[in-house]
Write a protein that holds these residues in place. Structure first.
Motif, mmCIF file in Angstrom:
data_model
loop_
_atom_site.group_PDB
_atom_site.id
_atom_site.type_symbol
_atom_site.label_atom_id
_atom_site.label_comp_id
_atom_site.label_asym_id
_atom_site.label_seq_id
_atom_site.Cartn_x
_atom_site.Cartn_y
_atom_site.Cartn_z
ATOM 1 N N VAL A 167 55.483 -29.709 -95.632
ATOM 2 C CA VAL A 167 54.534 -29.883 -96.747
ATOM 3 C C VAL A 167 53.369 -28.904 -96.605
ATOM 4 N N VAL A 168 52.840 -28.716 -95.408
ATOM 5 C CA VAL A 168 51.741 -27.773 -95.192
ATOM 6 C C VAL A 168 52.212 -26.355 -95.491
ATOM 7 N N TRP A 169 53.387 -25.996 -95.036
ATOM 8 C CA TRP A 169 53.925 -24.657 -95.261
ATOM 9 C C TRP A 169 54.104 -24.377 -96.757
ATOM 10 N N MET A 170 54.700 -25.345 -97.484
ATOM 11 C CA MET A 170 54.903 -25.159 -98.924
ATOM 12 C C MET A 170 53.568 -25.097 -99.663
ATOM 13 N N PRO A 181 46.736 -19.237 -97.966
ATOM 14 C CA PRO A 181 46.314 -19.748 -96.653
ATOM 15 C C PRO A 181 44.909 -20.342 -96.727
ATOM 16 N N PRO A 182 44.592 -21.228 -95.781
ATOM 17 C CA PRO A 182 43.253 -21.805 -95.779
ATOM 18 C C PRO A 182 42.213 -20.777 -95.321
ATOM 19 N N GLY A 183 40.980 -21.022 -95.698
ATOM 20 C CA GLY A 183 39.897 -20.137 -95.289
ATOM 21 C C GLY A 183 39.227 -19.518 -96.500
ATOM 22 N N PRO A 184 38.212 -18.701 -96.230
ATOM 23 C CA PRO A 184 37.508 -18.065 -97.352
ATOM 24 C C PRO A 184 38.393 -16.980 -98.000
#
Length: 75
Positions: free
Chosen positions: A59-62, A69-72
């Motif tokens: 789920v995180v990958w999809m 991707p997370p982050g700024p």
């Protein structure tokens, strides 16, 4: 002995009649319980835990494929 210290016949009869309130255990029940515990502890719980962790990773990958991707954001 005084009359107060003597056990009444009804109480004594009840103690003999209802000494063990548990139902009788069928033969082989303990062996089945141990086998079921081993099945759960050795096979089902490890497989289930790997499936849950793998499903969460999927789920995180999809979500990262769709949302990025997370982050700024890049500058």
């Amino acid at each position: 002995m005084s009359a107060a210290r003597q056990a009444s016949p009804a109480r004594n009869h009840d103690a003999l009649t209802f000494a063990d309130p548990r139902p009788p255990v069928e033969p082989g029940t303990r062996r089945r319980e141990i086998a079921m515990f081993l099945l759960l502890a050795v096979f089902i719980w490890p497989v289930l835990s790997v499936a849950v962790v793998g499903g969460y990773g999927f789920v995180v990958w999809m979500s990262q494929l769709i949302l990025g991707p997370p982050g700024p954001p890049p500058v």
